[in-house]
Motif scaffolding. Structure first.
Motif, PDB file in Angstrom:
ATOM      1  N   GLU A  93      23.633 -11.297  22.570  1.00 52.69           N
ATOM      2  CA  GLU A  93      23.359 -12.690  22.222  1.00 52.69           C
ATOM      3  C   GLU A  93      24.599 -13.583  22.254  1.00 52.69           C
ATOM      4  O   GLU A  93      25.672 -13.194  21.786  1.00 52.69           O
ATOM      5  CB  GLU A  93      22.737 -12.736  20.822  1.00 52.69           C
ATOM      6  CG  GLU A  93      22.370 -14.130  20.343  1.00 52.69           C
ATOM      7  CD  GLU A  93      21.655 -14.128  19.004  1.00 52.69           C
ATOM      8  OE1 GLU A  93      21.368 -15.222  18.502  1.00 52.69           O
ATOM      9  OE2 GLU A  93      21.382 -13.035  18.471  1.00 52.69           O
ATOM     10  N   ALA A  94      24.410 -14.777  22.790  1.00 50.91           N
ATOM     11  CA  ALA A  94      25.411 -15.842  22.683  1.00 50.91           C
ATOM     12  C   ALA A  94      24.942 -16.804  21.608  1.00 50.91           C
ATOM     13  O   ALA A  94      23.766 -17.180  21.571  1.00 50.91           O
ATOM     14  CB  ALA A  94      25.566 -16.570  24.017  1.00 50.91           C
ATOM     15  N   ILE A  95      25.850 -17.203  20.720  1.00 47.68           N
ATOM     16  CA  ILE A  95      25.456 -18.054  19.602  1.00 47.68           C
ATOM     17  C   ILE A  95      25.972 -19.484  19.720  1.00 47.68           C
ATOM     18  O   ILE A  95      25.555 -20.365  18.969  1.00 47.68           O
ATOM     19  CB  ILE A  95      25.898 -17.456  18.253  1.00 47.68           C
ATOM     20  CG1 ILE A  95      27.427 -17.306  18.201  1.00 47.68           C
ATOM     21  CG2 ILE A  95      25.209 -16.117  18.020  1.00 47.68           C
ATOM     22  CD1 ILE A  95      27.942 -16.890  16.837  1.00 47.68           C
ATOM     23  N   ASN A 116      18.786 -20.129  17.623  1.00 48.95           N
ATOM     24  CA  ASN A 116      19.398 -21.047  18.585  1.00 48.95           C
ATOM     25  C   ASN A 116      18.426 -21.538  19.646  1.00 48.95           C
ATOM     26  O   ASN A 116      18.844 -22.149  20.624  1.00 48.95           O
ATOM     27  CB  ASN A 116      20.599 -20.377  19.255  1.00 48.95           C
ATOM     28  CG  ASN A 116      21.848 -20.454  18.408  1.00 48.95           C
ATOM     29  OD1 ASN A 116      22.302 -21.544  18.052  1.00 48.95           O
ATOM     30  ND2 ASN A 116      22.402 -19.303  18.062  1.00 48.95           N
ATOM     31  N   MET A 117      17.131 -21.283  19.453  1.00 46.38           N
ATOM     32  CA  MET A 117      16.168 -21.696  20.464  1.00 46.38           C
ATOM     33  C   MET A 117      16.211 -23.199  20.714  1.00 46.38           C
ATOM     34  O   MET A 117      15.937 -23.666  21.821  1.00 46.38           O
ATOM     35  CB  MET A 117      14.749 -21.283  20.050  1.00 46.38           C
ATOM     36  CG  MET A 117      13.708 -21.452  21.151  1.00 46.38           C
ATOM     37  SD  MET A 117      12.036 -21.761  20.545  1.00 46.38           S
ATOM     38  CE  MET A 117      12.129 -23.525  20.122  1.00 46.38           C
ATOM     39  N   ARG A 137      11.668 -16.816  20.873  1.00 45.86           N
ATOM     40  CA  ARG A 137      10.958 -17.913  20.227  1.00 45.86           C
ATOM     41  C   ARG A 137      11.551 -18.181  18.848  1.00 45.86           C
ATOM     42  O   ARG A 137      11.863 -17.264  18.098  1.00 45.86           O
ATOM     43  CB  ARG A 137       9.480 -17.546  20.091  1.00 45.86           C
ATOM     44  CG  ARG A 137       8.617 -18.664  19.506  1.00 45.86           C
ATOM     45  CD  ARG A 137       7.172 -18.206  19.423  1.00 45.86           C
ATOM     46  NE  ARG A 137       6.291 -19.266  18.943  1.00 45.86           N
ATOM     47  CZ  ARG A 137       4.970 -19.130  18.803  1.00 45.86           C
ATOM     48  NH1 ARG A 137       4.400 -17.972  19.113  1.00 45.86           N
ATOM     49  NH2 ARG A 137       4.233 -20.128  18.365  1.00 45.86           N
ATOM     50  N   GLY A 138      11.724 -19.449  18.510  1.00 42.39           N
ATOM     51  CA  GLY A 138      12.190 -19.815  17.176  1.00 42.39           C
ATOM     52  C   GLY A 138      11.195 -19.366  16.125  1.00 42.39           C
ATOM     53  O   GLY A 138       9.983 -19.368  16.357  1.00 42.39           O
ATOM     54  N   LYS A 144       4.635 -25.157  22.427  1.00 41.86           N
ATOM     55  CA  LYS A 144       5.157 -26.263  23.225  1.00 41.86           C
ATOM     56  C   LYS A 144       6.668 -26.398  23.067  1.00 41.86           C
ATOM     57  O   LYS A 144       7.393 -26.620  24.047  1.00 41.86           O
ATOM     58  CB  LYS A 144       4.457 -27.573  22.836  1.00 41.86           C
ATOM     59  CG  LYS A 144       4.884 -28.770  23.693  1.00 41.86           C
ATOM     60  CD  LYS A 144       4.128 -30.027  23.314  1.00 41.86           C
ATOM     61  CE  LYS A 144       2.681 -29.948  23.743  1.00 41.86           C
ATOM     62  NZ  LYS A 144       1.973 -31.251  23.554  1.00 41.86           N
ATOM     63  N   GLU A 145       7.167 -26.265  21.846  1.00 42.35           N
ATOM     64  CA  GLU A 145       8.613 -26.349  21.611  1.00 42.35           C
ATOM     65  C   GLU A 145       9.348 -25.220  22.318  1.00 42.35           C
ATOM     66  O   GLU A 145      10.440 -25.422  22.872  1.00 42.35           O
ATOM     67  CB  GLU A 145       8.892 -26.317  20.106  1.00 42.35           C
ATOM     68  CG  GLU A 145       8.484 -27.577  19.379  1.00 42.35           C
ATOM     69  CD  GLU A 145       8.498 -27.429  17.874  1.00 42.35           C
ATOM     70  OE1 GLU A 145       8.509 -28.462  17.173  1.00 42.35           O
ATOM     71  OE2 GLU A 145       8.487 -26.274  17.365  1.00 42.35           O
ATOM     72  N   TRP A 146       8.769 -24.052  22.311  1.00 39.93           N
ATOM     73  CA  TRP A 146       9.359 -22.898  22.989  1.00 39.93           C
ATOM     74  C   TRP A 146       9.437 -23.139  24.495  1.00 39.93           C
ATOM     75  O   TRP A 146      10.460 -22.883  25.139  1.00 39.93           O
ATOM     76  CB  TRP A 146       8.518 -21.689  22.655  1.00 39.93           C
ATOM     77  CG  TRP A 146       9.018 -20.352  23.080  1.00 39.93           C
ATOM     78  CD1 TRP A 146      10.301 -20.007  23.446  1.00 39.93           C
ATOM     79  CD2 TRP A 146       8.247 -19.157  23.176  1.00 39.93           C
ATOM     80  NE1 TRP A 146      10.357 -18.678  23.757  1.00 39.93           N
ATOM     81  CE2 TRP A 146       9.123 -18.125  23.597  1.00 39.93           C
ATOM     82  CE3 TRP A 146       6.909 -18.850  22.937  1.00 39.93           C
ATOM     83  CZ2 TRP A 146       8.683 -16.814  23.785  1.00 39.93           C
ATOM     84  CZ3 TRP A 146       6.475 -17.549  23.116  1.00 39.93           C
ATOM     85  CH2 TRP A 146       7.351 -16.547  23.542  1.00 39.93           C
ATOM     86  N   ILE A 147       8.383 -23.676  25.059  1.00 40.86           N
ATOM     87  CA  ILE A 147       8.366 -23.991  26.489  1.00 40.86           C
ATOM     88  C   ILE A 147       9.404 -25.059  26.814  1.00 40.86           C
ATOM     89  O   ILE A 147      10.130 -24.968  27.812  1.00 40.86           O
ATOM     90  CB  ILE A 147       6.963 -24.424  26.935  1.00 40.86           C
ATOM     91  CG1 ILE A 147       6.005 -23.229  26.898  1.00 40.86           C
ATOM     92  CG2 ILE A 147       6.995 -25.029  28.342  1.00 40.86           C
ATOM     93  CD1 ILE A 147       4.559 -23.567  27.187  1.00 40.86           C
ATOM     94  N   HIS A 148       9.494 -26.076  25.981  1.00 37.35           N
ATOM     95  CA  HIS A 148      10.491 -27.124  26.222  1.00 37.35           C
ATOM     96  C   HIS A 148      11.910 -26.557  26.190  1.00 37.35           C
ATOM     97  O   HIS A 148      12.788 -26.999  26.947  1.00 37.35           O
ATOM     98  CB  HIS A 148      10.354 -28.239  25.190  1.00 37.35           C
ATOM     99  CG  HIS A 148       9.154 -29.118  25.408  1.00 37.35           C
ATOM    100  ND1 HIS A 148       8.634 -29.372  26.653  1.00 37.35           N
ATOM    101  CD2 HIS A 148       8.383 -29.821  24.521  1.00 37.35           C
ATOM    102  CE1 HIS A 148       7.588 -30.184  26.540  1.00 37.35           C
ATOM    103  NE2 HIS A 148       7.416 -30.459  25.262  1.00 37.35           N
ATOM    104  N   ALA A 149      12.146 -25.573  25.313  1.00 39.77           N
ATOM    105  CA  ALA A 149      13.462 -24.939  25.270  1.00 39.77           C
ATOM    106  C   ALA A 149      13.759 -24.261  26.605  1.00 39.77           C
ATOM    107  O   ALA A 149      14.878 -24.346  27.132  1.00 39.77           O
ATOM    108  CB  ALA A 149      13.522 -23.926  24.130  1.00 39.77           C
ATOM    109  N   ALA A 150      12.758 -23.593  27.168  1.00 39.73           N
ATOM    110  CA  ALA A 150      12.928 -22.965  28.480  1.00 39.73           C
ATOM    111  C   ALA A 150      13.193 -24.012  29.559  1.00 39.73           C
ATOM    112  O   ALA A 150      13.970 -23.785  30.493  1.00 39.73           O
ATOM    113  CB  ALA A 150      11.692 -22.137  28.827  1.00 39.73           C
TER     114      ALA A 150
END
Length: 257
Positions: A93-95, A116-117, A137-138, A144-150
């Motif tokens: 992991e990178a933080i 850090n999502m 995933r956070g 939707k938030e998870w997809i936007h992070a991607a």
């Protein structure tokens, strides 16, 4: 479709790094790197079980500032040495942006953890890298938030993204988190990205890892990431959700039939 970017790209993974099309991806190893001997023993064991990617945290963002925070750069040096000794790939992991450059030099896949999502500056920098990104995933994130992070990552040009369902926070207090199994087919349908499941964090209980692994694979998961430790009772991080070698051997036997 929710995504404005991801369902429009075709980003096959470099088969020299990972080939999820041919077989389920299994990633395994300790939550945290604790010593060279601990990581070496684990890496040799999981490789003997057919696992191609070793996980091990060098940087460990923890809820409590008094919890073990990882060995940081020393941990990365251990990971580098073990990779060479065993002949195995690794993810860690990178933080933040500084650790991202350090992790890049060692890891074959870069993990962005739950906490850090939505670290958008880190996501942007991760999108500039040419290595696969494992995006967890956070713990309180919507789909939707998870997809936007991607999309933050993909917008910078890196569409080699693997999504990781690791459970979310709900009213349930029996398990550490609640595994959102339905998110697996939803993400695959909405984005076309590969999705793996993390039943270790998803439940926080080692006796639930096998059944939730099977449920995740039945729902269409492309793989699993499992915490494995030589002696979970002595682990510095997440011992209650780590499998010992015998338990992991049984899991592999069951899922491979």
């Amino acid at each position: 479709m929710i995504s404005k970017i991801l369902n429009k790209v075709d980003a096959p993974f470099d088969e020299n790094v990972i080939d999820i099309e041919k077989e389920k991806l299994i990633i395994a190893g300790p939550c945290a790197i604790e010593s060279y001997d601990q990581l070496l023993e684990t890496a040799r064991f999981i490789k003997s079980k057919g696992v191609k990617i070793l996980r091990g945290g060098a940087y460990k963002p923890r809820t409590s500032p008094f919890a073990f925070q990882g060995m940081r750069k020393e941990g990365l040096e251990i990971l580098k040495a073990v990779k060479k000794e065993v002949g195995i790939m690794a993810v860690t992991e990178a933080i933040d942006e500084k650790s991202l450059s350090e992790v890049y030099e060692v890891s074959d896949m870069i993990q962005i953890g739950s906490r850090n999502m939505q670290n958008f500056s880190l996501l942007v920098e991760a999108g500039k890298q040419d290595k696969p990104i494992l995006l967890k995933r956070g713990m309180s994130a919507t789909i939707k938030e998870w997809i936007h992070a991607a999309e933050y990552i993909a917008k910078q040009g890196n569409t080699k993204i693997i999504m990781c369902e690791r459970g979310i926070r709900t009213f349930n207090d029996y398990t550490r988190n609640t595994m959102d199994i339905a998110a697996i087919p939803i993400i695959k349908q909405e984005t076309g990205l590969k999705v793996i499941a993390d039943p270790s964090h998803g439940t926080g209980k080692r006796n639930l890892i096998l059944p939730m692994s099977l449920a995740s694979l039945a729902a269409g998961a492309d793989g699993l990431i499992i915490e494995v430790h030589p002696q979970p009772e002595d682990a510095l991080s997440d011992g209650d959700q780590s499998l010992n070698f015998e338990e992991f051997s049984n899991l592999i036997s069951v899922i491979k039939g």
